[in-house]
Design an enzyme around this catalytic site. Structure first.
Site, PDB file in Angstrom:
ATOM      1  N   LYS A 115       0.828  -1.133   0.041  1.00  0.00           N
ATOM      2  CA  LYS A 115       0.030   0.089   0.076  1.00  0.00           C
ATOM      3  C   LYS A 115       0.863   1.224  -0.179  1.00  0.00           C
ATOM      4  O   LYS A 115       0.461   2.416  -0.638  1.00  0.00           O
ATOM      5  CB  LYS A 115      -1.024  -0.035   1.147  1.00  0.00           C
ATOM      6  CG  LYS A 115      -2.144  -0.941   1.023  1.00  0.00           C
ATOM      7  CD  LYS A 115      -3.285  -0.450   0.294  1.00  0.00           C
ATOM      8  CE  LYS A 115      -4.245  -1.451  -0.060  1.00  0.00           C
ATOM      9  NZ  LYS A 115      -5.046  -2.054   0.848  1.00  0.00           N
ATOM     10  N   LYS A 213      -2.285 -10.873  -8.821  1.00  0.00           N
ATOM     11  CA  LYS A 213      -3.596 -11.147  -8.711  1.00  0.00           C
ATOM     12  C   LYS A 213      -4.538  -9.990  -9.122  1.00  0.00           C
ATOM     13  O   LYS A 213      -4.184  -9.043  -9.045  1.00  0.00           O
ATOM     14  CB  LYS A 213      -3.731 -11.289  -6.939  1.00  0.00           C
ATOM     15  CG  LYS A 213      -3.377  -9.842  -6.263  1.00  0.00           C
ATOM     16  CD  LYS A 213      -3.916 -10.232  -4.818  1.00  0.00           C
ATOM     17  CE  LYS A 213      -4.102  -8.747  -4.342  1.00  0.00           C
ATOM     18  NZ  LYS A 213      -5.161  -8.430  -3.251  1.00  0.00           N
ATOM     19  N   LYS A 216      -8.310  -4.401  -6.911  1.00  0.00           N
ATOM     20  CA  LYS A 216      -8.920  -2.994  -7.073  1.00  0.00           C
ATOM     21  C   LYS A 216      -8.000  -1.926  -7.754  1.00  0.00           C
ATOM     22  O   LYS A 216      -8.188  -0.886  -8.389  1.00  0.00           O
ATOM     23  CB  LYS A 216      -9.698  -2.522  -6.076  1.00  0.00           C
ATOM     24  CG  LYS A 216     -11.017  -3.308  -5.797  1.00  0.00           C
ATOM     25  CD  LYS A 216     -11.500  -2.943  -4.404  1.00  0.00           C
ATOM     26  CE  LYS A 216     -12.376  -3.848  -3.921  1.00  0.00           C
ATOM     27  NZ  LYS A 216     -12.456  -3.771  -2.505  1.00  0.00           N
TER      28      LYS A 216
HETATM   29  P1  ADP Z   1      -8.573  -5.685  -3.309  1.00  0.00           P
HETATM   30  O1  ADP Z   1      -7.050  -6.457  -3.078  1.00  0.00           O
HETATM   31  O2  ADP Z   1      -9.243  -5.730  -4.713  1.00  0.00           O
HETATM   32  O3  ADP Z   1      -8.377  -4.357  -3.051  1.00  0.00           O
HETATM   33  P2  ADP Z   1     -10.027  -6.227  -0.995  1.00  0.00           P
HETATM   34  O4  ADP Z   1      -8.762  -5.955  -0.105  1.00  0.00           O
HETATM   35  O5  ADP Z   1     -11.008  -5.088  -0.623  1.00  0.00           O
HETATM   36  O6  ADP Z   1      -9.662  -6.401  -2.375  1.00  0.00           O
HETATM   37  O7  ADP Z   1     -10.441  -7.716  -0.523  1.00  0.00           O
HETATM   38  C1  ADP Z   1     -11.732  -8.091  -0.224  1.00  0.00           C
HETATM   39  C2  ADP Z   1     -11.826  -9.527   0.059  1.00  0.00           C
HETATM   40  O8  ADP Z   1     -11.409 -10.188  -1.220  1.00  0.00           O
HETATM   41  C3  ADP Z   1     -10.591 -10.119   0.938  1.00  0.00           C
HETATM   42  O9  ADP Z   1     -11.007 -11.202   1.645  1.00  0.00           O
HETATM   43  C4  ADP Z   1      -9.605 -10.572  -0.030  1.00  0.00           C
HETATM   44  O10 ADP Z   1      -8.615 -11.352   0.401  1.00  0.00           O
HETATM   45  C5  ADP Z   1     -10.236 -11.117  -1.305  1.00  0.00           C
HETATM   46  N1  ADP Z   1      -9.555 -10.891  -2.496  1.00  0.00           N
HETATM   47  C6  ADP Z   1      -9.073  -9.923  -3.019  1.00  0.00           C
HETATM   48  N2  ADP Z   1      -8.556 -10.189  -4.010  1.00  0.00           N
HETATM   49  C7  ADP Z   1      -8.633 -11.370  -4.229  1.00  0.00           C
HETATM   50  C8  ADP Z   1      -8.234 -12.290  -5.340  1.00  0.00           C
HETATM   51  N3  ADP Z   1      -7.623 -11.585  -6.591  1.00  0.00           N
HETATM   52  N4  ADP Z   1      -8.272 -13.577  -5.357  1.00  0.00           N
HETATM   53  C9  ADP Z   1      -9.222 -14.028  -4.205  1.00  0.00           C
HETATM   54  N5  ADP Z   1      -9.589 -13.260  -3.358  1.00  0.00           N
HETATM   55  C10 ADP Z   1      -9.290 -11.957  -3.367  1.00  0.00           C
END
Ligand code: ADP
Ligand code: TRP
Length: 344
Positions: A115, A213, A216
């Protein structure tokens, strides 16, 4: 015997992508419907503040995420669905936990480092010297560092034993378990060590680069659950593929097609080998066309339910859930304060 407590939250930081859905939300619904747990699901709006959103965006994203929860199948009759910021006791517990946390442990968190680096938008592969990194850390907002302490408080204030999350949250759960051990050692058995629950797809990869991965923070590689059928078709058509033309699951050598196969399998209910057999002798274009159909059809009921939700009704569900959660948190916080010697 009382059912174990299961809890998870998602940050309202923008539309949900397939990683969020297949790694978290789809599983929330299945776990809720299993009837095996006392479930809590929340909109992690305090965590979202670490990204410094405008008030207007935050409000919009909170409602949008709560609508996604409901349209996906979370049900206020079965789960407590709430807004994190309504639970004031989280601030108190976070403070208590922060006094048991070495600063160095926070600085070591992978999510924190990512981050912090994101803020300066390094080019892929760019090397950042240790000195430069330290400078960047000094500029970072303190909320990013405290993030895992607040997450631990979220889980512990409700006595969370199971936490469904994606792969990227495992380190935070390890951190939470360490804190539980420290707290219990000092003040006597108070909390249980929370365990993660992963899905078969804990790490959905990006459509434009299967070595990263889906996230967002890289919207170009995301398929969002609210994308229109046309956009879903287009994004899948242009998703990168591997060399060769076989539809074969081989994450080492064919990362892109393996990722798409996992998505296909999760949404169709077919096993990977059934899908491979169906596409034997066919090419990527046929497979992608079918995958787009599967995705579009799968999200049809979701889109229909979401379109019917009224924001006043969604707000009321969040407020009612928050009231219930708040009552539970108040009692727990009082018990914690007694344990640590704050109640005379
Ligand atoms: P991002 O990483 O897109 O900002 P968040 O941190 O808001 O997403 O994640 C919300 C939930 O989705 C968490 O439980 C996170 O582990 C899961 N998550 C985020 N990206 C992935 C991914 N690429 N594959 C599987 N689970 C994910
Ligand atoms: N950190 C989680 C994420 O980025 C969101 C979150 C906050 C969470 N508090 C939590 C998840 C408690 C599980 C339990 O997705």
């Amino acid at each position: 015997m009382a059912k174990p407590v299961l809890i998870s939250g998602i940050q309202p930081t923008g539309p949900l992508h397939f990683g969020n859905y297949l790694g978290a939300l789809k599983n929330f619904v299945a776990l809720q419907n299993s009837g095996k747990y006392r479930c809590y699901f929340f909109v992690a709006d305090l965590h979202a503040l670490t990204e410094n959103p405008s008030a207007k965006d935050l409000e919009k994203n909170i409602l949008s995420l709560a609508s996604d929860f409901l349209a996906a199948g979370l049900d206020p009759k079965k789960s407590i669905i709430f807004q994190q910021s309504q639970i004031e006791e989280l601030q108190e517990l976070k403070w208590v936990l922060s006094t048991l946390t070495p600063v160095s442990e926070l600085m070591r968190m992978t999510a924190f480092k990512e981050k912090v680096l994101q803020a300066i938008k390094p080019i892929d592969g760019e090397k950042i010297s240790k000195k430069r990194f330290e400078e960047i850390v000094e500029e970072a907002n303190f909320g990013l560092a405290e993030y895992p302490i607040l997450m631990t408080a979220d889980i512990l204030i409700f006595g969370g034993q199971y936490v469904p999350v994606g792969h990227d949250q495992l380190q935070h759960l390890e951190f939470a378990r360490t804190l539980v051990r420290k707290f219990n050692y000092k003040f006597g058995q108070t909390f249980v060590e929370p365990k993660e629950l992963l899905t078969a797809t804990p790490r959905v990869m990006s459509l434009d680069d299967p070595t990263k991965k889906m996230s967002k923070s890289r919207p170009g590689g995301c398929l969002f659950i609210n994308d229109s059928p046309e956009l879903i078709g287009k994004k899948i058509r242009i998703a990168v593929t591997d060399s060769g033309s076989d539809i074969k699951y081989d994450p080492q050598n064919k990362a892109a097609i393996s990722n798409l196969l996992m998505i296909y399998s999760e949404l169709s209910g077919l096993t990977i080998s059934e899908i491979e057999a169906e596409f034997a002798g066919k090419g990527y274009a046929d497979f992608k066309k079918e995958l787009a159909d599967v995705v579009i059809e799968y999200f049809e009921p979701f889109r229909a339910r979401r379109a019917k939700l009224k924001s006043a009704a969604v707000k009321k569900i969040l407020m009612d859930g928050s009231k219930k959660a708040h009552e539970i948190a108040k009692k727990k916080m009082l018990a914690i304060k007694k344990k640590i010697g704050l109640v005379l």
